[in-house]
Scaffold this motif. Structure first.
Motif, PDB file in Angstrom:
ATOM      1  N   VAL A 140      11.075  14.490   1.533  1.00 16.56           N
ATOM      2  CA  VAL A 140      10.843  15.242   0.294  1.00 16.56           C
ATOM      3  C   VAL A 140      10.246  16.598   0.666  1.00 16.56           C
ATOM      4  N   GLY A 141      10.687  17.632  -0.040  1.00 10.59           N
ATOM      5  CA  GLY A 141      10.222  18.980   0.243  1.00 10.59           C
ATOM      6  C   GLY A 141       8.788  19.216  -0.213  1.00 10.59           C
ATOM      7  N   LEU A 142       8.166  20.223   0.373  1.00 12.83           N
ATOM      8  CA  LEU A 142       6.804  20.620   0.025  1.00 12.83           C
ATOM      9  C   LEU A 142       6.798  22.018  -0.568  1.00 12.83           C
ATOM     10  N   THR A 143       5.938  22.240  -1.531  1.00 15.03           N
ATOM     11  CA  THR A 143       5.704  23.575  -2.067  1.00 15.03           C
ATOM     12  C   THR A 143       4.202  23.767  -2.229  1.00 15.03           C
ATOM     13  N   VAL A 144       3.815  25.033  -2.345  1.00 16.49           N
ATOM     14  CA  VAL A 144       2.439  25.348  -2.721  1.00 16.49           C
ATOM     15  C   VAL A 144       2.442  25.531  -4.229  1.00 16.49           C
ATOM     16  N   GLY A 145       1.562  24.820  -4.913  1.00 15.19           N
ATOM     17  CA  GLY A 145       1.564  24.851  -6.365  1.00 15.19           C
ATOM     18  C   GLY A 145       0.231  25.255  -6.966  1.00 15.19           C
ATOM     19  N   VAL A 146       0.299  25.879  -8.127  1.00 12.79           N
ATOM     20  CA  VAL A 146      -0.888  26.253  -8.906  1.00 12.79           C
ATOM     21  C   VAL A 146      -0.587  25.960 -10.372  1.00 12.79           C
ATOM     22  N   ARG A 147      -1.599  26.112 -11.203  1.00 13.67           N
ATOM     23  CA  ARG A 147      -1.372  25.922 -12.643  1.00 13.67           C
ATOM     24  C   ARG A 147      -0.563  27.088 -13.189  1.00 13.67           C
ATOM     25  N   LYS A 148       0.146  26.842 -14.270  1.00 12.51           N
ATOM     26  CA  LYS A 148       0.861  27.921 -14.931  1.00 12.51           C
ATOM     27  C   LYS A 148      -0.149  28.919 -15.506  1.00 12.51           C
ATOM     28  N   GLY A 149       0.154  30.219 -15.307  1.00 11.74           N
ATOM     29  CA  GLY A 149      -0.764  31.253 -15.753  1.00 11.74           C
ATOM     30  C   GLY A 149      -1.820  31.619 -14.733  1.00 11.74           C
ATOM     31  N   THR A 185       8.643  16.208  -5.796  1.00  9.11           N
ATOM     32  CA  THR A 185       8.705  15.190  -6.841  1.00  9.11           C
ATOM     33  C   THR A 185       7.571  15.316  -7.862  1.00  9.11           C
ATOM     34  N   ALA A 186       6.482  16.010  -7.484  1.00  7.62           N
ATOM     35  CA  ALA A 186       5.344  16.138  -8.397  1.00  7.62           C
ATOM     36  C   ALA A 186       5.721  16.909  -9.651  1.00  7.62           C
ATOM     37  N   TYR A 187       6.665  17.851  -9.526  1.00  9.30           N
ATOM     38  CA  TYR A 187       7.036  18.681 -10.676  1.00  9.30           C
ATOM     39  C   TYR A 187       7.873  17.899 -11.696  1.00  9.30           C
ATOM     40  N   ASP A 188       8.376  16.734 -11.292  1.00 13.92           N
ATOM     41  CA  ASP A 188       9.107  15.876 -12.216  1.00 13.92           C
ATOM     42  C   ASP A 188       8.207  14.830 -12.855  1.00 13.92           C
ATOM     43  N   PHE A 189       6.941  14.817 -12.436  1.00 12.02           N
ATOM     44  CA  PHE A 189       5.996  13.830 -12.942  1.00 12.02           C
ATOM     45  C   PHE A 189       5.471  14.312 -14.286  1.00 12.02           C
ATOM     46  N   THR A 190       5.825  13.616 -15.356  1.00  7.85           N
ATOM     47  CA  THR A 190       5.556  14.123 -16.710  1.00  7.85           C
ATOM     48  C   THR A 190       4.079  14.235 -17.024  1.00  7.85           C
ATOM     49  N   VAL A 191       3.217  13.490 -16.305  1.00  7.14           N
ATOM     50  CA  VAL A 191       1.791  13.519 -16.620  1.00  7.14           C
ATOM     51  C   VAL A 191       1.210  14.919 -16.446  1.00  7.14           C
ATOM     52  N   PHE A 192       1.657  15.640 -15.406  1.00  9.61           N
ATOM     53  CA  PHE A 192       1.106  16.975 -15.209  1.00  9.61           C
ATOM     54  C   PHE A 192       2.113  17.984 -14.668  1.00  9.61           C
ATOM     55  N   GLY A 193       3.357  17.542 -14.408  1.00 10.97           N
ATOM     56  CA  GLY A 193       4.341  18.446 -13.818  1.00 10.97           C
ATOM     57  C   GLY A 193       4.615  19.676 -14.659  1.00 10.97           C
ATOM     58  N   GLY A 233       0.847  -1.189   0.000  1.00 10.31           N
ATOM     59  CA  GLY A 233       0.000   0.000   0.000  1.00 10.31           C
ATOM     60  C   GLY A 233       0.878   1.231   0.000  1.00 10.31           C
ATOM     61  N   ALA A 234       0.598   2.197  -0.870  1.00 14.19           N
ATOM     62  CA  ALA A 234       1.431   3.398  -0.961  1.00 14.19           C
ATOM     63  C   ALA A 234       0.564   4.626  -1.153  1.00 14.19           C
ATOM     64  N   THR A 235       0.954   5.723  -0.520  1.00 12.22           N
ATOM     65  CA  THR A 235       0.259   6.987  -0.722  1.00 12.22           C
ATOM     66  C   THR A 235       0.686   7.586  -2.061  1.00 12.22           C
ATOM     67  N   PRO A 236      -0.093   8.534  -2.624  1.00 16.30           N
ATOM     68  CA  PRO A 236       0.269   9.113  -3.924  1.00 16.30           C
ATOM     69  C   PRO A 236       1.661   9.736  -3.955  1.00 16.30           C
ATOM     70  N   VAL A 237       2.044  10.451  -2.884  1.00 17.14           N
ATOM     71  CA  VAL A 237       3.379  11.052  -2.858  1.00 17.14           C
ATOM     72  C   VAL A 237       4.445   9.976  -2.916  1.00 17.14           C
ATOM     73  N   ALA A 238       4.231   8.881  -2.186  1.00 18.65           N
ATOM     74  CA  ALA A 238       5.202   7.783  -2.188  1.00 18.65           C
ATOM     75  C   ALA A 238       5.274   7.085  -3.539  1.00 18.65           C
ATOM     76  N   CYS A 239       4.186   7.162  -4.317  1.00 17.24           N
ATOM     77  CA  CYS A 239       4.184   6.527  -5.636  1.00 17.24           C
ATOM     78  C   CYS A 239       5.034   7.298  -6.642  1.00 17.24           C
TER      79      CYS A 239
END
Length: 299
Positions: free
Chosen positions: A165-174, A244-252, A96-102
């Motif tokens: 792993v570090g945390l950031t606050v993220g939004v869509r570009k634009g 690590t989410a920003y390196d995820f090609t699906v939506f990073g 079992g893994a959380t999304p961040v761990a995946c």
């Protein structure tokens, strides 16, 4: 109480009917019915309610079910350990893994593990921390990889921090607020969260509480990683994201990390299991690969 009684109860719970349980266990319906009757007679309470649409467990049956699953897991672990001693390398492993761990070293650990243990039946489930702990409790999960802010206080299960792993606050570009420099500037926007505030280690709650700021007024809980990604990359919602989410090609490539003044905590990603000393050979092999991959990831 015999093991086949417990297996019948588990199968009825999973299949929702006597017929389904019989098919799942490759037994006749009378055999399942007899096992259930014997169990109910021994426990002196009804375990199952039969309806025209199938069968479901009573409160007594549900109370026994979690113990039945745990017992079945321990029996499976014992069988796999004996098989390993005589040279049989097959088995099963549920992670079992959380999304961040995946989004991290887990994939490489799984690839290496499968290369070395091709005969092991592997199942990987993306779940929330509370669901992983529940799975460890009832025996449906062997090991978990959980992400959380802070460390568990007096954990009931084995915990081993694998990496941070570090945390950031993220939004869509634009996004109109992509130049915001503080959490207070984002208070009126809708926030996406994984977990409710009541669950320990909740990212959003911990961040705002740490800086003594009121919690955002509009909070949308989303436990689907794919839907979370679609919402934050295509709407004006705001989210707490692992680096690590920003390196995820699906939506990073669609995301923009905000440079806010507040210091955000790190996420601890940890291995969780019921008892590290009682892991099956398959689970031990996977944990060994995971430790190796995570050390390289942290270096």
């Amino acid at each position: 109480m015999k093991s086949h009684h417990l297996r019948a109860l588990i199968a009825i719970a999973d299949c929702g009917s006597i017929q389904g349980a019989a098919l799942a266990l490759h037994l006749s319906q009378p055999a399942i019915t007899k096992a259930l009757q014997d169990l109910e007679q021994e426990m002196a309470v009804p375990m199952v309610v039969r309806t025209p649409k199938g069968a479901h467990l009573t409160a007594y049956g549900l109370g026994l079910l979690k113990h039945a699953r745990a017992i079945e897991q321990q029996l499976r672990h014992a069988k796999e350990e004996i098989n390993a001693l005589v040279g049989v390398r097959s088995g099963s492993l549920v992670i079992g893994a959380t999304p961040v761990a995946c989004i991290g070293p887990l994939a490489n650990a799984i690839i290496d593990f499968q290369r070395q243990s091709p005969d092991v039946n592997l199942k990987v489930l993306e779940l929330r921390p509370a669901q992983i702990i529940e799975g460890l409790t009832d025996g449906t999960i062997d090991v978990g990889l959980v992400s959380r802010v802070g460390l568990p206080e007096a954990p009931a299960y084995y915990w081993e921090t694998m990496y941070k792993v570090g945390l950031t606050v993220g939004v869509r570009k634009g996004h109109p607020v992509q130049t915001a420099c503080g959490l207070a500037d984002l208070a009126d926007l809708p926030w996406l969260v994984w977990d409710s505030n009541e669950e320990p280690g909740n990212m959003l709650y911990e961040i705002f509480a740490q800086h003594r700021l009121p919690q955002p007024r509009r909070v949308i809980r989303c436990t689907s990683a794919s839907l979370y990604a679609m919402l934050i990359s295509s709407t004006d919602m705001v989210g707490c994201l692992a680096d690590t989410a920003y390196d995820f090609t699906v939506f990073g490539h669609s995301l923009h990390p905000l440079s806010i003044r507040e210091l955000l905590p790190e996420l601890n990603v940890g291995l969780v299991c019921h008892d590290a000393k009682l892991l099956t050979p398959s689970a031990n092999n996977f944990v060994r690969e995971l430790r190796f991959i995570c050390r390289r990831f942290s270096a």
